[in-house]
Design a protein around this motif. Structure first.
Motif, mmCIF file in Angstrom:
data_model
loop_
_atom_site.group_PDB
_atom_site.id
_atom_site.type_symbol
_atom_site.label_atom_id
_atom_site.label_comp_id
_atom_site.label_asym_id
_atom_site.label_seq_id
_atom_site.Cartn_x
_atom_site.Cartn_y
_atom_site.Cartn_z
ATOM 1 N N SER A 15 43.144 60.976 28.307
ATOM 2 C CA SER A 15 43.701 59.560 27.605
ATOM 3 C C SER A 15 43.900 59.676 29.420
ATOM 4 O O SER A 15 43.974 58.169 29.694
ATOM 5 N N GLY A 48 39.068 56.722 28.162
ATOM 6 C CA GLY A 48 39.194 56.145 26.369
ATOM 7 C C GLY A 48 37.684 55.468 25.534
ATOM 8 O O GLY A 48 37.267 55.042 25.829
ATOM 9 N N VAL A 91 42.177 50.562 22.606
ATOM 10 C CA VAL A 91 41.392 51.514 23.853
ATOM 11 C C VAL A 91 41.721 50.797 25.269
ATOM 12 O O VAL A 91 42.047 51.284 26.714
ATOM 13 N N PRO A 103 41.411 51.433 31.145
ATOM 14 C CA PRO A 103 40.928 53.150 31.223
ATOM 15 C C PRO A 103 39.457 52.743 32.334
ATOM 16 O O PRO A 103 38.626 51.642 32.431
#
Length: 494
Positions: free
Chosen positions: A323, A328, A404, A409
């Motif tokens: 992470s 993600g 998320v 991400p």
């Protein structure tokens, strides 16, 4: 079915629903999750009893208190998850529960089941062991089992969900033959293209009520979607092409892994995803998709291979390090991705609690402020204090997306992100993935829905028995070609 109502406590699942099925027709039952489709069919098959309303078969009012009653009245049902005994033969499965004898005459039942298969033009060997059959063949066994019991009405619940395109074509050919022989079929499906291709009429349910019944030839997919959700849906598709000069963000080389039983699940798998690209992973379920998603989020360790994000190797790292490195993952099973008895605001902070800790105490005010922003930004229909188990599947998925994607991400792993969602929620999830692509993220979409894969992917990699058997540009892909690759009959170089 006339004025059928079913009430569970304070919930009205079916509200004075009328449903009529003609002899020799395929009739689709459409609706969003929670619209009442399954409840209505469970009533017809005797799994539930209606609170009020009547059921008529061939003009005669009937009472159906159990599946046994339904079968006696000529109603059969094939569920998405087949009720077959794998070590038994086809013939044994077909007659199971439909014979009064304690001792089976194997030759006699194989002869009778073989004759029934020929009568209904179902290509299946009665001597075959069920565990050796493909998914499509097992479905034919379920259909034969219902017809062997003299079904006049056949209920099919999401019948194509587990099939590759060639098996879908075979199923439709079977249904068309059975329709011509006078069988009536109720076809429950989320896939509007299939509904418009195979059915004669469509009944749409919304919020437990019947919105209307239309002839399939007189309605478009867009109109059906609007009937289902109460507004126009426009479909979500990729509008632009990826820049081929975009940097490779995620690279996987020679990845090998075992499944939960210790058997090979991934075999020297190779793939890469560029910035601003959606790579679709197509394949029949059980070909290594689950293990791939788990490994790429650090939940499972490979036995060999390399995973690089921006040229940094992630093998050996734990999920928190994955992470932090910019990966993600949206959990495949939304119910496993949340804690049902915790609130929405608590679930939104679950994976980042260290950011809200001060001297060993959680800053609940900051957690709630974060939740309020995410609920607004991701259009979650819930209050921060609602228990997450009380949310619909679509809103639960929005909570996971918010948790998320709000972290922005660099790589998004999305396994089966729209499974079980209705048209509106599916549209929302696909739009979110496209927005991540626009932002410059590398997105991996793992899906068994070929329409979804074809709609929003830039490239499509097909996984078969743990290997990538080909990677092709989405604009060059067809369901037929992908189907051949998904069944292992065709391999194509990247």
């Amino acid at each position: 079915m006339q004025k059928v109502t079913k009430i569970f406590g304070e919930l009205v699942a079916n509200d004075h629903v009328d449903f009529q099925l003609r002899k020799g027709e395929i009739h689709a039952l459409l609706g969003e999750n929670g619209a009442g489709k399954t409840t209505l069919m469970r009533i017809l098959y005797g799994l539930y009893q209606q609170t009020t309303g009547d059921i008529f078969i061939d003009g005669e009012k009937v009472t159906i208190n159990s599946p046994k009653d339904a079968i006696k009245k000529g109603v059969g049902m094939v569920t998405q998850h087949f009720a077959l005994v794998p070590p038994m033969t086809v013939a044994e499965n077909v007659v199971l529960g439909y014979t009064d004898s304690f001792v089976l005459d194997q030759a006699a039942i194989e002869k009778k089941v073989g004759e029934a298969a020929n009568q209904f033009s179902l290509d299946i060997n009665p001597k075959s062991i069920v565990r050796h059959l493909s998914v499509g063949q097992r479905q034919r066994v379920e259909i034969l089992k219902a017809l062997y019991r003299n079904a006049k009405v056949l209920i099919l619940d999401e019948p194509t969900a587990v099939l590759v395109p060639q098996e879908v074509d075979s199923l439709f050919e079977t249904l068309d033959r059975l329709r011509k022989d006078g069988l009536s079929v109720i076809f429950i499906s989320h896939k509007l293209d299939e509904v418009t291709k195979i059915t004669d009429r469509v009944t749409v349910l919304r919020d437990g009520k019947s919105i209307g019944t239309v002839d399939t030839v007189n309605v478009t997919q867009k109109q059906l979607a609007a009937m289902m959700v109460g507004r126009d849906t426009f479909g979500v598709t990729r509008q632009t092409e990826i820049n081929p000069d975009n940097k490779k963000i995620l690279e996987v080389e020679d990845l090998c892994a075992l499944d939960d039983k210790g058997l090979p699940a991934l075999k020297n798998l190779k793939l890469s995803i560029r910035s601003g690209e959606i790579l679709g992973i197509a394949g029949v379920g059980g070909n290594g998709q689950k293990e791939l998603a788990e490994i790429l989020s650090g939940v499972k360790a490979p036995i060999s291979g390399v995973i690089k994000i921006n040229d940094k190797n992630l093998v050996g790292k734990d999920p928190s390090e994955f992470s932090k490195m910019g990966i993600g993952r949206i959990p495949e099973d939304r119910h496993e991705g949340v804690v049902g008895d915790l609130t929405v605001y608590e679930n939104l902070a679950l994976e980042h609690l260290d950011e809200y800790s001060k001297n060993g105490f959680l800053d609940k005010q900051a957690i709630r402020k974060n939740a309020n922003e995410l609920i607004k930004n991701f259009q979650i229909k819930a209050k921060p204090t609602d228990r997450i188990r009380t949310l619909s599947g679509g809103n639960m998925q929005k909570v996971l997306l918010a948790r998320v994607l709000s972290r922005q991400p660099e790589v998004v792993i999305a396994p089966q992100p729209t499974r079980g969602l209705d048209v509106g929620a599916t549209e929302y999830v696909r739009q979110q993935l496209l927005e991540q692509r626009t932002r410059g993220a590398a997105v991996m979409l793992i899906s068994e829905d070929l329409d979804e894969i074809l709609s929003i992917s830039d490239r499509i990699a097909v996984i078969y028995e743990g290997e990538i058997v080909g990677t092709i540009n989405a604009q060059n892909a067809t369901p037929e070609k992908l189907g051949l690759m998904m069944s292992g009959a065709l391999r194509e170089k990247a």
